[in-house]
Motif scaffolding. Structure first.
Motif, PDB file in Angstrom:
ATOM      1  N   THR A  28       0.852  -1.082   0.126  1.00  0.00           N
ATOM      2  CA  THR A  28      -0.002   0.067  -0.066  1.00  0.00           C
ATOM      3  C   THR A  28       0.712   1.201   0.105  1.00  0.00           C
ATOM      4  N   LEU A  29       1.997   1.404   0.589  1.00  0.00           N
ATOM      5  CA  LEU A  29       2.878   2.383   0.887  1.00  0.00           C
ATOM      6  C   LEU A  29       3.856   2.576  -0.203  1.00  0.00           C
ATOM      7  N   ASP A  30       4.116   1.617  -0.947  1.00  0.00           N
ATOM      8  CA  ASP A  30       5.301   1.493  -1.822  1.00  0.00           C
ATOM      9  C   ASP A  30       5.224   2.786  -2.692  1.00  0.00           C
ATOM     10  N   GLY A  31       6.510   3.362  -2.516  1.00  0.00           N
ATOM     11  CA  GLY A  31       6.636   4.765  -3.190  1.00  0.00           C
ATOM     12  C   GLY A  31       5.916   6.055  -2.732  1.00  0.00           C
ATOM     13  N   VAL A  32       5.280   5.971  -1.564  1.00  0.00           N
ATOM     14  CA  VAL A  32       4.431   7.124  -0.998  1.00  0.00           C
ATOM     15  C   VAL A  32       5.383   7.738   0.228  1.00  0.00           C
ATOM     16  N   ASP A  33       5.356   9.016   0.212  1.00  0.00           N
ATOM     17  CA  ASP A  33       5.790   9.869   1.327  1.00  0.00           C
ATOM     18  C   ASP A  33       4.718  10.284   1.817  1.00  0.00           C
ATOM     19  N   LEU A  34       4.442   9.977   3.248  1.00  0.00           N
ATOM     20  CA  LEU A  34       3.156  10.390   3.985  1.00  0.00           C
ATOM     21  C   LEU A  34       3.443  11.726   4.637  1.00  0.00           C
ATOM     22  N   GLY A  35       4.827  12.186   4.550  1.00  0.00           N
ATOM     23  CA  GLY A  35       5.029  13.556   5.415  1.00  0.00           C
ATOM     24  C   GLY A  35       5.204  13.416   6.804  1.00  0.00           C
ATOM     25  N   ASP A  36       4.995  14.426   7.427  1.00  0.00           N
ATOM     26  CA  ASP A  36       5.485  14.540   8.881  1.00  0.00           C
ATOM     27  C   ASP A  36       4.304  14.405   9.980  1.00  0.00           C
ATOM     28  N   THR A 100      -4.474   8.354   6.242  1.00  0.00           N
ATOM     29  CA  THR A 100      -4.647   6.930   5.666  1.00  0.00           C
ATOM     30  C   THR A 100      -5.807   6.137   6.187  1.00  0.00           C
ATOM     31  N   CYS A 101      -6.287   5.081   5.647  1.00  0.00           N
ATOM     32  CA  CYS A 101      -7.204   4.182   6.251  1.00  0.00           C
ATOM     33  C   CYS A 101      -7.091   3.034   5.460  1.00  0.00           C
ATOM     34  N   PHE A 102      -6.814   1.820   6.274  1.00  0.00           N
ATOM     35  CA  PHE A 102      -6.503   0.637   5.878  1.00  0.00           C
ATOM     36  C   PHE A 102      -7.517  -0.395   6.421  1.00  0.00           C
ATOM     37  N   GLY A 133      -4.775   4.632   1.144  1.00  0.00           N
ATOM     38  CA  GLY A 133      -5.434   3.445   1.940  1.00  0.00           C
ATOM     39  C   GLY A 133      -5.614   2.281   1.162  1.00  0.00           C
ATOM     40  N   LEU A 134      -6.412   1.278   1.690  1.00  0.00           N
ATOM     41  CA  LEU A 134      -6.412  -0.202   1.220  1.00  0.00           C
ATOM     42  C   LEU A 134      -7.499  -0.543   1.593  1.00  0.00           C
ATOM     43  N   ASP A 135      -8.288  -1.488   0.848  1.00  0.00           N
ATOM     44  CA  ASP A 135      -9.388  -2.278   1.229  1.00  0.00           C
ATOM     45  C   ASP A 135      -9.507  -3.528   0.523  1.00  0.00           C
ATOM     46  N   SER A 136     -10.622  -4.204   0.990  1.00  0.00           N
ATOM     47  CA  SER A 136     -10.751  -5.691   0.368  1.00  0.00           C
ATOM     48  C   SER A 136     -11.666  -5.714  -0.751  1.00  0.00           C
ATOM     49  N   PHE A 182      -5.533   2.816  -2.783  1.00  0.00           N
ATOM     50  CA  PHE A 182      -5.788   3.849  -3.557  1.00  0.00           C
ATOM     51  C   PHE A 182      -5.012   4.993  -2.945  1.00  0.00           C
ATOM     52  N   ARG A 183      -4.648   6.043  -3.953  1.00  0.00           N
ATOM     53  CA  ARG A 183      -4.067   7.162  -3.518  1.00  0.00           C
ATOM     54  C   ARG A 183      -4.641   8.331  -4.109  1.00  0.00           C
ATOM     55  N   ALA A 184      -4.952   9.460  -3.660  1.00  0.00           N
ATOM     56  CA  ALA A 184      -5.350  10.677  -4.204  1.00  0.00           C
ATOM     57  C   ALA A 184      -4.574  11.842  -3.365  1.00  0.00           C
ATOM     58  N   ARG A 185      -4.651  12.895  -4.088  1.00  0.00           N
ATOM     59  CA  ARG A 185      -3.942  14.213  -3.498  1.00  0.00           C
ATOM     60  C   ARG A 185      -4.788  15.231  -3.647  1.00  0.00           C
TER      61      ARG A 185
END
Length: 187
Positions: A28-36, A100-102, A133-136, A182-185
């Motif tokens: 889910t987090l591959d290549g993602v910078d979540l910041g601080d 985030t939500c998983f 996030g991630l869902d099933s 999913f990822r959104a900005r």
């Protein structure tokens, strides 16, 4: 948290914690910078929180289930845990670098409630902040685990349109047979 006893036991298991740590979160987090400054919505028993707390400087968690919120507070003293609903966040506008939500969206009781959660997520994100996030996806095992649970499955095919409707851009959804990320900005 609208989960049956079997589901609750599974989400507390060592096997689930390992699966989250070794498979789900890295994908889910591959290549993602979540910041601080990150907000996690719906951490439940904290399997995902265990991963996040080691990788972000400031973590806030919002959990709707009072017992789970107490457990998270005890388990993670450096995390600011709030008992509350992700669709009614008691947090200021433009605060977080990422939200985030998983594996929790399918526990939100209706598509309308899910959309309110998306709007609240957008509101509390900083400009250029990420919603990750991630869902099933449903299958027989998933349906059996969720018997008598709240289960409102999110269609990964319609998720981009729903996120764009509240203002998100750069929406991507990557699906496998059993899950999607999913990822959104926020612009």
């Amino acid at each position: 948290m609208p989960m049956n006893l079997i589901h609750r036991k599974l989400c507390r298991s060592d096997a689930w914690v390992r699966n989250v740590r070794d498979t789900l979160m890295p994908w889910t987090l591959d290549g993602v910078d979540l910041g601080d400054d990150v907000l996690e919505i719906g951490p439940g028993f904290g399997a995902t929180t265990r991963v996040l707390v080691k990788s972000v400087p400031n973590l806030t968690a919002v959990e709707v289930d009072p017992a789970s919120a107490r457990l998270l507070t005890e388990q993670f003293p450096t995390v600011h845990v709030i008992e509350g609903d992700g669709a009614r966040l008691p947090l200021p506008d433009n605060r977080f670098s990422a939200v985030t939500c998983f594996t929790m969206l399918h526990h939100v009781p209706s598509p309308e409630h899910q959309d309110r959660l998306f709007r609240e997520t957008f509101r509390v994100l900083q400009p250029q902040g990420l919603f990750v996030g991630l869902d099933s996806r449903p299958n027989l095992r998933f349906r059996l685990i969720h018997l008598l649970d709240t289960m409102v499955v999110v269609d990964p095919g319609t998720l981009p349109r729903r996120l764009e409707a509240v203002g998100f851009q750069d929406v991507t959804v990557t699906a496998t047979e059993t899950r999607f990320r999913f990822r959104a900005r926020k612009p």
